[in-house]
Write a protein that holds these residues in place. Structure first.
Motif, short mmCIF file in Angstrom:
data_model
loop_
_atom_site.label_atom_id
_atom_site.label_comp_id
_atom_site.label_asym_id
_atom_site.label_seq_id
_atom_site.Cartn_x
_atom_site.Cartn_y
_atom_site.Cartn_z
N MET A 55 61.78 26.84 37.82
CA MET A 55 60.66 25.97 37.47
C MET A 55 59.45 26.27 38.35
O MET A 55 58.31 26.29 37.88
N ALA A 56 59.71 26.51 39.64
CA ALA A 56 58.61 26.81 40.57
C ALA A 56 57.90 28.10 40.16
O ALA A 56 56.66 28.19 40.16
N VAL A 57 58.71 29.11 39.80
CA VAL A 57 58.11 30.38 39.38
C VAL A 57 57.39 30.21 38.05
O VAL A 57 56.27 30.69 37.85
N VAL A 72 53.32 30.70 38.62
CA VAL A 72 52.63 31.92 38.18
C VAL A 72 51.44 31.60 37.29
O VAL A 72 50.33 32.10 37.52
N PRO A 73 51.60 30.77 36.23
CA PRO A 73 50.40 30.42 35.43
C PRO A 73 49.31 29.74 36.24
O PRO A 73 48.12 30.00 36.04
N GLY A 104 41.74 33.62 38.05
CA GLY A 104 40.74 33.80 36.99
C GLY A 104 39.50 32.97 37.24
O GLY A 104 38.37 33.44 37.06
N GLY A 105 39.68 31.72 37.67
CA GLY A 105 38.54 30.88 37.97
C GLY A 105 37.72 31.42 39.10
O GLY A 105 36.47 31.38 39.09
#
Length: 423
Positions: A390-392, A396-397, A404-405
């Motif tokens: 779940m952490a990965v 990652v997203p 990206g920001g």
């Protein structure tokens, strides 16, 4: 008389999962996080030394039924699990506050079944709490309308099969094949009756030395303070084309036996697919998460062996009702021998099957599993592997979004200052 002992270092199944992850080429950071979680989990594991003895101190093979004694010794206390086929099969749990308590059996009195005091745990002053679970009757009804709703009156059932009238085999002792890496001992008992034809009703008790899970579904989470009891019907002929079954249970105790049920929910079905809840049969609460005893199960049974998801079927239960302790003690020799006075007793029925699902006749097999123990009932939790995944999966997203920001902001700041918009 047979005696078995087991005490060894426990290697968590999560540790093997870490090795498998490394072998599959998982990232070093993922393996590291999972290893840290595994080591922390193992450090918190409490262990007991488990021994097993059949018919302790008996001068000869008992004629009325076997008595199995499993002793789980901790640092400062002992859990005595007594499983008996004399009369209705019953499991007695006695918790003492010393690691040196022992079982004493007066076999002359014990085999008579109508005398109290034939069985005791000494020193008696060390007994903190005791409770017994009695398997009383197997009930069957014709579900003609496929509602899976048990009838409200006894006249709607077929004549019940009293388990005290079944002819039981001798115990078959083993190191259970259901254990993963957890030290444990197991014993199986099968019974036959004229109405069973060539079929049988079997029970298997397993006592564990540490926390873990069985290898077969429903893969209940157990602790060193609990035992697991499995029950299965195999090849017993049904008395109707649409037969469904219920099992009548009785909980017996001194001051505070299990008398109420709770439904506990979970967000994880990793070990029992599609099942997100479990049932707890508990004594009256004193405001603590620790209980002198508990009975626990997931509301699922299986129509095939080995269990599969396609063969899973739902379980229901009735509200606990007070029973007459004298009647329960008369049916179970173990209860009569241990309790000097008629104990408090509560009973409930566990029903098997759901509307629209196949009936018992589809496979002529039905299995169900429960836990009996002391202290805090084992609670389902997200495994370290699930937490890391779940952490990965979420990290990652989020990281990509932040990067990206940041890139967009940098590009805007780097734009030419003399840009003139077109009118």
């Amino acid at each position: 008389m047979s005696v078995y002992h087991v005490s060894r270092h426990v290697t968590s199944s999560a540790a093997r999962a870490t090795t498998n992850m490394a072998a599959r080429g998982s990232s070093p950071s993922l393996v590291f996080l999972f290893t840290v979680a595994t080591l922390f989990s193992r450090a918190m594991t409490f262990r007991r030394e488990v021994s097993m003895e059949l018919n302790p101190g008996a001068p000869s093979q008992p004629s009325a039924g076997d008595l199995l004694h499993l002793r789980a010794v901790g640092d400062h206390d002992t859990l005595h699990f007594l499983f008996c086929s004399q009369g209705a099969p019953s499991l007695l749990l006695v918790h003492t506050n010393t690691s040196s308590s022992v079982l004493q059996v007066n076999w002359t009195q014990f085999e008579q079944r109508n005398i109290t005091g034939g069985l005791r745990v000494e020193p008696e002053s060390s007994v903190v709490y005791s409770t017994a679970l009695v398997l009383s009757r197997l009930l069957e009804y014709d579900d003609q309308n496929d509602t899976a709703t048990p009838p409200s009156g006894p006249a709607s059932f077929f004549p019940p099969q009293r388990l005290q009238d079944i002819t039981w085999s001798n115990f078959n002792l083993s190191t259970s094949e259901l254990c993963d890496s957890t030290p444990c001992r197991s014993a199986k008992l099968c019974g036959s009756a004229p109405s069973f034809a060539s079929g049988q009703l079997c029970l298997r008790l397993t006592v564990f030395g540490a926390e873990g899970r069985s290898l077969e579904w429903p893969r209940l989470l157990h602790s060193a303070n609990s035992s697991q009891l499995e029950l299965w019907l195999d090849g017993v002929p049904a008395r109707a084309a649409r037969s469904r079954f219920l099992l009548e249970l009785a909980a017996v105790g001194g001051a505070n036996p299990p008398s109420r049920t709770e439904l506990r929910h979970s967000i994880d079905d990793e070990f029992t697919p599609s099942i997100f809840k479990e049932v707890l049969w508990l004594p009256q609460s004193n405001g603590s998460s620790q209980f002198p005893s508990f009975v626990q199960w997931k509301p699922v049974a299986y129509r095939e062996t080995p269990p599969t998801l396609a063969a899973a079927t739902s379980c229901g239960h009735s509200p606990p009702q007070r029973l007459i302790g004298q009647e329960v003690a008369a049916a179970a020799g173990l209860v009569r021998a241990f309790y000097l006075h008629d104990p408090q007793s509560f009973g409930l029925n566990v029903s098997f099957g759901q509307a629209g699902e196949p009936f018992y006749n589809s496979s002529h097999f039905l299995s169900w599993t429960l836990l009996i123990g002391s202290g805090s009932p084992p609670a389902e939790f997200l495994s370290p592997l699930v937490i890391v995944m779940m952490a990965v999966g979420l990290g990652v997203p989020l990281l990509l979004l932040l990067v990206g920001g940041a890139c967009v902001c940098i590009r805007k700041r780097a734009s030419p200052a003399n840009y003139q918009p077109i009118n």
